[in-house]
Design a protein around this motif. Structure first.
Motif, short mmCIF file in Angstrom:
data_model
loop_
_atom_site.label_atom_id
_atom_site.label_comp_id
_atom_site.label_asym_id
_atom_site.label_seq_id
_atom_site.Cartn_x
_atom_site.Cartn_y
_atom_site.Cartn_z
N ARG A 1 65.34 -11.56 -13.69
CA ARG A 1 65.06 -10.35 -12.91
C ARG A 1 65.74 -10.37 -11.55
O ARG A 1 65.83 -9.34 -10.88
CB ARG A 1 63.55 -10.16 -12.75
N GLU B 1 69.54 -8.73 -20.80
CA GLU B 1 68.16 -9.18 -20.55
C GLU B 1 68.09 -10.67 -20.21
O GLU B 1 67.31 -11.09 -19.36
CB GLU B 1 67.28 -8.88 -21.78
N GLU C 1 61.29 -9.37 -3.31
CA GLU C 1 60.17 -9.43 -4.24
C GLU C 1 58.89 -9.85 -3.53
O GLU C 1 57.83 -9.28 -3.76
CB GLU C 1 60.47 -10.41 -5.37
#
Length: 213
Positions: free
Chosen positions: A131, A153, A191
């Motif tokens: 991510r 992914e 994040e």
């Protein structure tokens, strides 16, 4: 801190165990360690190590079991080549991006193919890191600052120009080679700022001004 611009390559010339910890010695004919001091930070394949012994073309560093377990340093064999970079100073040109030398995880080379005069390499990243990897963003592979080309992914690809192939250990990579990965610092901090919104003040222009930005 480092820039991800490799100074030269060296090789692992000695490994001394001390219980679960080890002292690694790196020899590099093209690196003048006399310009370093005991206690200085030197990145070895992207891992920030502290010099505990220095000679003109060698240095030694103590490596903890944590580092040996969670990076590729524990799997190095005597004679294996490594990327080297000394720590960033205020006068160092920032040619790559800000690199901490704290490895986030280990990836794996899936494929490499010719792409004009460059080579395109595709790696698998650990699920926990995927991510943080974005197309056209920065990533550090074995200490080398690189730009991400494509992302899926679980994989990402980078293009390696001839100069980088010649100056780093990347040209040694074979399919399934394990590599140290460090994601962009900004991705991790963003994040963290966005976590736990209920207990953390909303990040806004007013909040930034209050913090002095």
């Amino acid at each position: 801190m480092f820039t991800g611009i490799i100074a030269c390559t060296g090789q692992l010339s000695d490994r001394q165990p001390h219980g679960e910890d080890q002292t690694l010695t790196i020899t590099a004919p093209d690196f003048d360690f006399s310009a370093c001091n005991l206690g200085d930070s030197i990145a070895v394949n992207g891992v920030c190590l502290t010099a505990v012994a220095l000679d003109t073309h060698t240095f030694s560093a103590d490596v903890s079991v944590e580092t040996l377990t969670h990076t590729t340093l524990g799997a190095l064999a005597l004679g294996d080549r490594v990327n080297l970079e000394s720590a960033l100073t205020l006068s160092t040109p920032l040619g790559g991006h800000l690199v901490s030398g704290h490895v986030d995880g280990v990836g794996e080379l899936l494929s490499r193919k010719q792409d004009a005069r460059s080579e395109r390499l595709t790696f698998r990243a650990p699920d926990a890191l995927s991510r943080y990897i974005a197309a056209k963003g920065s990533i550090t592979i074995d200490g080398v600052s690189l730009t991400v080309n494509n992302v899926t992914e679980h994989t990402f690809s980078v293009n390696i120009v001839p100069h980088t192939l010649a100056r780093t250990i990347i040209d040694d990579y074979q399919i399934n080679t394990a590599v140290n990965l460090e994601v962009d610092l900004l991705a991790r901090y963003i994040e963290r700022l966005l976590q736990d919104k209920e207990s953390t003040p909303t990040l806004s222009l007013e909040r930034l001004r209050a913090l002095g930005y």
